[in-house]
Design an enzyme around this catalytic site. Structure first.
Site, PDB file in Angstrom:
ATOM      1  N   ASN A   9       0.887  -1.243  -0.075  1.00  0.00           N
ATOM      2  CA  ASN A   9       0.174  -0.009  -0.166  1.00  0.00           C
ATOM      3  C   ASN A   9       1.009   1.146  -0.013  1.00  0.00           C
ATOM      4  O   ASN A   9       1.435   1.734   0.962  1.00  0.00           O
ATOM      5  CB  ASN A   9      -0.917  -0.006   1.215  1.00  0.00           C
ATOM      6  CG  ASN A   9      -1.624   1.494   1.333  1.00  0.00           C
ATOM      7  OD1 ASN A   9      -1.756   2.079   0.580  1.00  0.00           O
ATOM      8  ND2 ASN A   9      -2.317   1.456   2.695  1.00  0.00           N
ATOM      9  N   TRP A  10       0.904   1.876  -1.196  1.00  0.00           N
ATOM     10  CA  TRP A  10       2.186   2.936  -1.246  1.00  0.00           C
ATOM     11  C   TRP A  10       1.345   4.220  -0.745  1.00  0.00           C
ATOM     12  O   TRP A  10       2.208   5.263  -0.534  1.00  0.00           O
ATOM     13  CB  TRP A  10       2.231   3.175  -2.842  1.00  0.00           C
ATOM     14  CG  TRP A  10       3.342   2.182  -3.392  1.00  0.00           C
ATOM     15  CD1 TRP A  10       4.146   1.196  -2.487  1.00  0.00           C
ATOM     16  CD2 TRP A  10       3.679   1.848  -4.678  1.00  0.00           C
ATOM     17  NE1 TRP A  10       4.910   0.288  -3.464  1.00  0.00           N
ATOM     18  CE2 TRP A  10       4.632   1.035  -4.495  1.00  0.00           C
ATOM     19  CE3 TRP A  10       3.302   2.342  -5.908  1.00  0.00           C
ATOM     20  CZ2 TRP A  10       5.193   0.431  -6.015  1.00  0.00           C
ATOM     21  CZ3 TRP A  10       4.113   2.006  -7.191  1.00  0.00           C
ATOM     22  CH2 TRP A  10       4.846   0.955  -6.864  1.00  0.00           C
ATOM     23  N   LYS A  11       0.125   4.208  -0.487  1.00  0.00           N
ATOM     24  CA  LYS A  11      -0.370   5.451   0.176  1.00  0.00           C
ATOM     25  C   LYS A  11      -0.092   6.639  -0.836  1.00  0.00           C
ATOM     26  O   LYS A  11      -0.295   6.333  -2.147  1.00  0.00           O
ATOM     27  CB  LYS A  11      -0.027   5.921   1.405  1.00  0.00           C
ATOM     28  CG  LYS A  11      -0.066   4.450   2.287  1.00  0.00           C
ATOM     29  CD  LYS A  11      -0.038   4.774   3.916  1.00  0.00           C
ATOM     30  CE  LYS A  11      -0.225   3.514   4.611  1.00  0.00           C
ATOM     31  NZ  LYS A  11      -0.436   3.670   6.245  1.00  0.00           N
ATOM     32  N   HIS A  96      -9.562   1.062   4.226  1.00  0.00           N
ATOM     33  CA  HIS A  96      -8.484   1.270   4.981  1.00  0.00           C
ATOM     34  C   HIS A  96      -8.884   2.045   6.178  1.00  0.00           C
ATOM     35  O   HIS A  96      -9.478   3.012   5.988  1.00  0.00           O
ATOM     36  CB  HIS A  96      -7.423   1.849   4.059  1.00  0.00           C
ATOM     37  CG  HIS A  96      -6.075   1.889   4.715  1.00  0.00           C
ATOM     38  ND1 HIS A  96      -5.362   2.916   5.423  1.00  0.00           N
ATOM     39  CD2 HIS A  96      -5.064   0.828   4.609  1.00  0.00           C
ATOM     40  CE1 HIS A  96      -4.397   2.773   5.853  1.00  0.00           C
ATOM     41  NE2 HIS A  96      -3.861   1.476   5.469  1.00  0.00           N
ATOM     42  N   GLU A  98      -7.067   4.722   7.114  1.00  0.00           N
ATOM     43  CA  GLU A  98      -6.857   6.011   6.936  1.00  0.00           C
ATOM     44  C   GLU A  98      -8.169   6.580   6.262  1.00  0.00           C
ATOM     45  O   GLU A  98      -8.647   7.911   6.412  1.00  0.00           O
ATOM     46  CB  GLU A  98      -5.672   6.228   6.044  1.00  0.00           C
ATOM     47  CG  GLU A  98      -4.526   6.197   6.910  1.00  0.00           C
ATOM     48  CD  GLU A  98      -3.108   5.724   6.214  1.00  0.00           C
ATOM     49  OE1 GLU A  98      -2.972   5.638   5.060  1.00  0.00           O
ATOM     50  OE2 GLU A  98      -2.518   5.157   6.930  1.00  0.00           O
ATOM     51  N   GLU A 168      -5.740  -4.893  10.611  1.00  0.00           N
ATOM     52  CA  GLU A 168      -4.624  -3.620  10.825  1.00  0.00           C
ATOM     53  C   GLU A 168      -5.127  -3.145  11.786  1.00  0.00           C
ATOM     54  O   GLU A 168      -5.916  -1.984  11.600  1.00  0.00           O
ATOM     55  CB  GLU A 168      -4.655  -2.920   9.435  1.00  0.00           C
ATOM     56  CG  GLU A 168      -4.361  -3.705   8.077  1.00  0.00           C
ATOM     57  CD  GLU A 168      -3.587  -2.499   7.213  1.00  0.00           C
ATOM     58  OE1 GLU A 168      -2.545  -2.656   6.985  1.00  0.00           O
ATOM     59  OE2 GLU A 168      -4.268  -1.629   6.722  1.00  0.00           O
ATOM     60  N   GLY A 174       1.831   2.495  10.908  1.00  0.00           N
ATOM     61  CA  GLY A 174       3.084   3.687  10.485  1.00  0.00           C
ATOM     62  C   GLY A 174       3.302   4.242  11.970  1.00  0.00           C
ATOM     63  O   GLY A 174       4.011   5.390  12.074  1.00  0.00           O
ATOM     64  N   SER A 213       2.940  -1.819  10.506  1.00  0.00           N
ATOM     65  CA  SER A 213       4.427  -1.598  10.836  1.00  0.00           C
ATOM     66  C   SER A 213       5.135  -2.858  10.635  1.00  0.00           C
ATOM     67  O   SER A 213       6.114  -3.355  11.373  1.00  0.00           O
ATOM     68  CB  SER A 213       4.569  -1.111  12.329  1.00  0.00           C
ATOM     69  OG  SER A 213       4.426   0.109  12.560  1.00  0.00           O
ATOM     70  N   GLY A 234       2.780  -0.764   4.303  1.00  0.00           N
ATOM     71  CA  GLY A 234       2.672   0.580   4.077  1.00  0.00           C
ATOM     72  C   GLY A 234       4.124   0.908   3.643  1.00  0.00           C
ATOM     73  O   GLY A 234       4.903   0.874   2.662  1.00  0.00           O
ATOM     74  N   GLY A 235       4.772   1.633   4.770  1.00  0.00           N
ATOM     75  CA  GLY A 235       6.141   2.441   4.612  1.00  0.00           C
ATOM     76  C   GLY A 235       7.297   1.378   3.975  1.00  0.00           C
ATOM     77  O   GLY A 235       7.938   1.806   3.131  1.00  0.00           O
TER      78      GLY A 235
HETATM   79  P1  PGA Z   1       2.526   0.819   7.624  1.00  0.00           P
HETATM   80  O1  PGA Z   1       0.968   0.714   7.250  1.00  0.00           O
HETATM   81  O2  PGA Z   1       3.157  -0.765   7.384  1.00  0.00           O
HETATM   82  O3  PGA Z   1       3.382   2.002   7.332  1.00  0.00           O
HETATM   83  O4  PGA Z   1       2.174   0.426   9.199  1.00  0.00           O
HETATM   84  C1  PGA Z   1       0.253  -0.185   6.662  1.00  0.00           C
HETATM   85  C2  PGA Z   1      -1.005   0.216   6.227  1.00  0.00           C
HETATM   86  O5  PGA Z   1      -1.616   1.302   6.299  1.00  0.00           O
HETATM   87  O6  PGA Z   1      -1.731  -0.321   5.150  1.00  0.00           O
END
Ligand code: PGA
Length: 249
Positions: A9-11, A96, A98, A168, A174, A213, A234-235
């Site tokens: 997930n590159w956001k 998600h 977010e 999640e 994050g 994370s 994500g990150g």
């Molecule tokens: P993260 O994000 O790996 O940066 O914690 C995961 C996500 O939001 O899907």
């Protein structure tokens, strides 16, 4: 056992040019014919760049990060499921945290988005997870099951069985705080039971991913936790070399 699933997930990172460069590097580092499913979810503007760069690696999928609840119309700034499909996506994230917390996405909207995804030929990946306050007040299971049932409410049992679920915990996204493999396994077991209640005993084989994370150091142990069938990252998915290593964890 099903092949494990790795979703990046590159956001709001990697526009089309950076996305093409990422794919060019990633495909060199990630061997084909490996028993894994890898899906890259770029921003909507980069879906076509990713999907077209992957044309010689059709086993690597492309997904949207979000779609809108309606198939078309006056919804400035939104992207429909059919448009994401047309750009080359085969999947879409739905719900998600977010989207839920920063953009006030409701359970009802996640249900509509899952329906729109299937109508357009996309497979939704439904994200669920509790906040820190919810975990501390002992409502993790109730929150996760409510989000799960609501998001899948309009689907047929056969569709429900196809939908990968991503657990999640919001407090782990994050933040560098990861759920332990034991925490993840406990919630995954609750989700699996709820899926069987919703869609019959074959749903016991549904894919349930963990996210929050995940990094190179913890990917293998999280993946080895009972009931964890993949990772949503994500990150740590933004760097092609790191992502290639995580996909081979
Ligand atoms: P993260 O994000 O790996 O940066 O914690 C995961 C996500 O939001 O899907």
């Amino acid at each position: 056992m099903q092949a494990p699933i790795f979703v990046a997930n590159w956001k709001m990172h990697h526009g089309p040019r950076a996305a093409r460069e990422f794919v060019a590097q990633f495909v060199k580092l990630y061997p084909d014919r490996i028993e894994r499913t890898v899906i890259l979810c770029p921003s909507a503007v980069s879906i076509e760049a990713v999907a077209s760069s992957l044309r010689y690696r059709p086993e690597i999928g492309t997904g949207a990060q979000n779609i809108w609840t309606e198939p078309k119309g006056a919804f400035t700034g939104e992207c429909s499921a059919a448009m994401a499909r047309d750009a080359g996506a085969a999947y879409t994230l739905v719900g998600h945290s977010e989207r839920r917390h920063l953009f006030s996405e409701t359970d009802e909207q996640t249900a509509l988005k899952c329906t729109r995804a299937f109508e357009a030929g996309l497979l939704p990946i439904l994200c669920v997870g509790e906040t820190l306050a919810q975990r501390e007040s002992g409502t993790t299971e109730a929150v996760v099951i409510r989000q799960l049932r609501a998001g899948l409410a309009a689907l047929t049992p056969d569709q429900v069985r196809q939908v990968p679920i991503a657990y999640e915990p919001v407090w782990a996204i994050g933040t560098g705080k990861t759920a332990t493999p034991g925490d993840a396994a406990a919630v995954h077991a609750v989700i699996r039971l709820a899926l069987v209640e919703l869609a019959g005993k074959e749903a016991a084989r549904s894919a349930i991913l963990y996210g929050g994370s995940v990094n190179e150091g913890n990917a293998a142990s999280l993946l080895a936790a009972p009931g964890v069938s993949g990772l949503l990252v994500g990150g740590a998915s933004l760097d092609p070399a790191v992502w290639a290593r995580i996909c081979q964890a």
